[in-house]
Design a protein around this motif. Structure first.
Motif, PDB file in Angstrom:
ATOM      1  N   ALA A  23      53.642  46.708  10.102  1.00  0.00           N
ATOM      2  CA  ALA A  23      53.001  46.714  11.409  1.00  0.00           C
ATOM      3  C   ALA A  23      54.016  46.311  12.457  1.00  0.00           C
ATOM      4  N   ALA A  24      53.993  46.942  13.623  1.00  0.00           N
ATOM      5  CA  ALA A  24      54.916  46.595  14.696  1.00  0.00           C
ATOM      6  C   ALA A  24      54.543  45.229  15.230  1.00  0.00           C
ATOM      7  N   GLY A  25      55.562  44.378  15.446  1.00  0.00           N
ATOM      8  CA  GLY A  25      55.335  43.065  16.003  1.00  0.00           C
ATOM      9  C   GLY A  25      55.643  43.075  17.475  1.00  0.00           C
ATOM     10  N   ALA A  26      56.310  41.995  17.938  1.00  0.00           N
ATOM     11  CA  ALA A  26      56.655  41.905  19.353  1.00  0.00           C
ATOM     12  C   ALA A  26      57.959  42.616  19.613  1.00  0.00           C
ATOM     13  N   ALA A  27      58.139  43.749  18.991  1.00  0.00           N
ATOM     14  CA  ALA A  27      59.353  44.520  19.161  1.00  0.00           C
ATOM     15  C   ALA A  27      59.017  45.804  19.868  1.00  0.00           C
ATOM     16  N   SER A  28      60.014  46.342  20.556  1.00  0.00           N
ATOM     17  CA  SER A  28      59.814  47.637  21.199  1.00  0.00           C
ATOM     18  C   SER A  28      60.736  48.630  20.569  1.00  0.00           C
ATOM     19  N   ARG A 185      64.994  47.629  19.071  1.00  0.00           N
ATOM     20  CA  ARG A 185      65.468  46.558  19.955  1.00  0.00           C
ATOM     21  C   ARG A 185      64.349  45.549  20.155  1.00  0.00           C
ATOM     22  N   GLN A 186      64.678  44.262  20.085  1.00  0.00           N
ATOM     23  CA  GLN A 186      63.673  43.220  20.182  1.00  0.00           C
ATOM     24  C   GLN A 186      63.421  42.794  21.626  1.00  0.00           C
ATOM     25  N   ASP A 187      62.149  42.626  21.958  1.00  0.00           N
ATOM     26  CA  ASP A 187      61.792  42.153  23.294  1.00  0.00           C
ATOM     27  C   ASP A 187      62.257  40.724  23.535  1.00  0.00           C
ATOM     28  N   ASN A 188      62.306  39.946  22.459  1.00  0.00           N
ATOM     29  CA  ASN A 188      62.751  38.551  22.570  1.00  0.00           C
ATOM     30  C   ASN A 188      64.044  38.378  21.781  1.00  0.00           C
ATOM     31  N   SER A 190      66.049  36.088  21.645  1.00  0.00           N
ATOM     32  CA  SER A 190      66.248  34.710  21.168  1.00  0.00           C
ATOM     33  C   SER A 190      65.321  34.377  20.008  1.00  0.00           C
ATOM     34  N   GLY A 191      64.513  35.337  19.585  1.00  0.00           N
ATOM     35  CA  GLY A 191      63.578  35.103  18.511  1.00  0.00           C
ATOM     36  C   GLY A 191      64.229  35.151  17.141  1.00  0.00           C
ATOM     37  N   PHE A 192      63.397  35.019  16.107  1.00  0.00           N
ATOM     38  CA  PHE A 192      63.922  34.934  14.739  1.00  0.00           C
ATOM     39  C   PHE A 192      64.751  36.150  14.366  1.00  0.00           C
ATOM     40  N   PHE A 193      64.328  37.356  14.783  1.00  0.00           N
ATOM     41  CA  PHE A 193      65.027  38.581  14.399  1.00  0.00           C
ATOM     42  C   PHE A 193      66.161  38.954  15.351  1.00  0.00           C
ATOM     43  N   GLY A 194      66.442  38.103  16.310  1.00  0.00           N
ATOM     44  CA  GLY A 194      67.590  38.338  17.180  1.00  0.00           C
ATOM     45  C   GLY A 194      67.406  39.547  18.082  1.00  0.00           C
ATOM     46  N   THR A 195      68.509  40.249  18.322  1.00  0.00           N
ATOM     47  CA  THR A 195      68.504  41.327  19.308  1.00  0.00           C
ATOM     48  C   THR A 195      68.005  42.662  18.767  1.00  0.00           C
ATOM     49  N   TYR A 196      68.257  42.936  17.487  1.00  0.00           N
ATOM     50  CA  TYR A 196      67.863  44.215  16.901  1.00  0.00           C
ATOM     51  C   TYR A 196      67.389  44.031  15.468  1.00  0.00           C
ATOM     52  N   LEU A 219      68.347  45.054   8.124  1.00  0.00           N
ATOM     53  CA  LEU A 219      69.448  44.346   8.760  1.00  0.00           C
ATOM     54  C   LEU A 219      68.891  43.841  10.087  1.00  0.00           C
ATOM     55  N   HIS A 220      69.141  42.590  10.428  1.00  0.00           N
ATOM     56  CA  HIS A 220      68.635  42.112  11.720  1.00  0.00           C
ATOM     57  C   HIS A 220      69.445  40.926  12.221  1.00  0.00           C
ATOM     58  N   GLY A 221      69.307  40.674  13.528  1.00  0.00           N
ATOM     59  CA  GLY A 221      69.957  39.523  14.129  1.00  0.00           C
ATOM     60  C   GLY A 221      69.255  38.243  13.733  1.00  0.00           C
ATOM     61  N   THR A 222      69.666  37.145  14.322  1.00  0.00           N
ATOM     62  CA  THR A 222      69.088  35.855  13.939  1.00  0.00           C
ATOM     63  C   THR A 222      69.252  34.847  15.073  1.00  0.00           C
TER      64      THR A 222
END
Length: 261
Positions: A23-28, A185-188, A190-196, A219-222
């Motif tokens: 499910a899509a989270g707070a990501a765009s 790309r992440q909307d936040n 600074s969140g757990f998954f970082g930038t992407y 693969l994701h940021g942190t």
């Protein structure tokens, strides 16, 4: 915290996310340009011979699903159906782009064998050329679990090497030939998954469920860069945000990702 379900029973809630929910989270979803302009687009609708082939160390071919289509067990319309592909991908509903593993020209047209976004991790199927748009990419990623490093290759040449965090011995990062599924790309940032987040066709070998999903690996940021270089995730490969951003802006969906020990 989100609860995880092992392959055979429910487990305790995790302290760190690893395998992603479908499910899509707070990501765009990344813009359509997430398939970089550097990839050369080629229409396959009227091609009599395959324009793609299996991945090599210098290049690979990706197939974007442009109309819903059933994959087949062999390159012919009468072969057994193995799955149904939609034009949107399963994680964040972005473009559905798959890695081409092989190509075949038949009396009825061209067919491509593609790596699927499903279990088992080596699941593949054949699709007719008219159902996909094929592109060539020079990019390839290799993750070495023993050294906990990720390398980016362009046309066979290493263009970057970075330390990463990987799965624990209890919930290891799966090994094999995979592909990038979606670039989100992440909307936040600074969140757990970082930038992407770059979801993969890989799935956890130990977790069949995560937050309502099917244990997909990415693969994701942190936001915990201090853990880079350690075996601390539930299967995902964590990157410092600068690296996640570079990969997210460079590597297209469908590009091969080899994870080795």
């Amino acid at each position: 915290m989100t609860r995880l379900r092992p392959a055979s029973l429910w487990g305790a809630g995790a302290l760190a996310a690893c395998a992603l929910a479908l499910a899509a989270g707070a990501a765009s979803a990344a813009a359509p340009a997430s398939v970089p302009a550097t990839a050369t687009a080629v229409s396959t609708a009227t091609t009599a011979s395959p324009i793609a082939s299996r991945p090599t160390t210098r290049e690979a071919w990706t197939a974007r699903v442009i109309v819903p289509v059933h994959t087949r067990s062999a390159p012919r319309a009468q072969a057994r159906k193995t799955s149904k592909l939609e034009a949107t991908a399963p994680y964040n509903r972005g473009p559905h782009v798959l890695l081409v593993l092989a190509a075949r020209s038949t009396k009825t047209g061209v067919w491509y064998r593609v790596l699927l976004n499903k279990r088992p991790n080596d699941a593949a199927g054949w699709v007719p050329a008219e159902a996909v748009q094929v592109r060539k990419t020079p990019y390839r990623i290799t993750v070495d679990l023993s050294s906990r490093t990720l390398q980016l290759f362009k046309a066979g040449k290493a263009v970057g090497r970075w330390s990463v965090a990987v799965g624990t011995p209890t919930n290891p990062t799966p090994v094999g030939r995979f592909a990038v599924s979606e670039v989100v790309r992440q909307d936040n940032p600074s969140g757990f998954f970082g930038t992407y987040i770059m979801t993969l066709t890989a799935h956890s070998e130990r977790l069949s469920d995560f937050d309502g999903g099917d244990g997909r690996v990415a693969l994701h940021g942190t936001n915990r860069a201090s853990l880079i270089g350690q075996a601390v995730s539930h299967g995902c490969v964590r990157l410092v945000n600068a690296v996640a951003t570079r990969l997210g802006r460079t590597v297209p969906p469908g590009a091969p990702v080899d994870i080795v020990r």
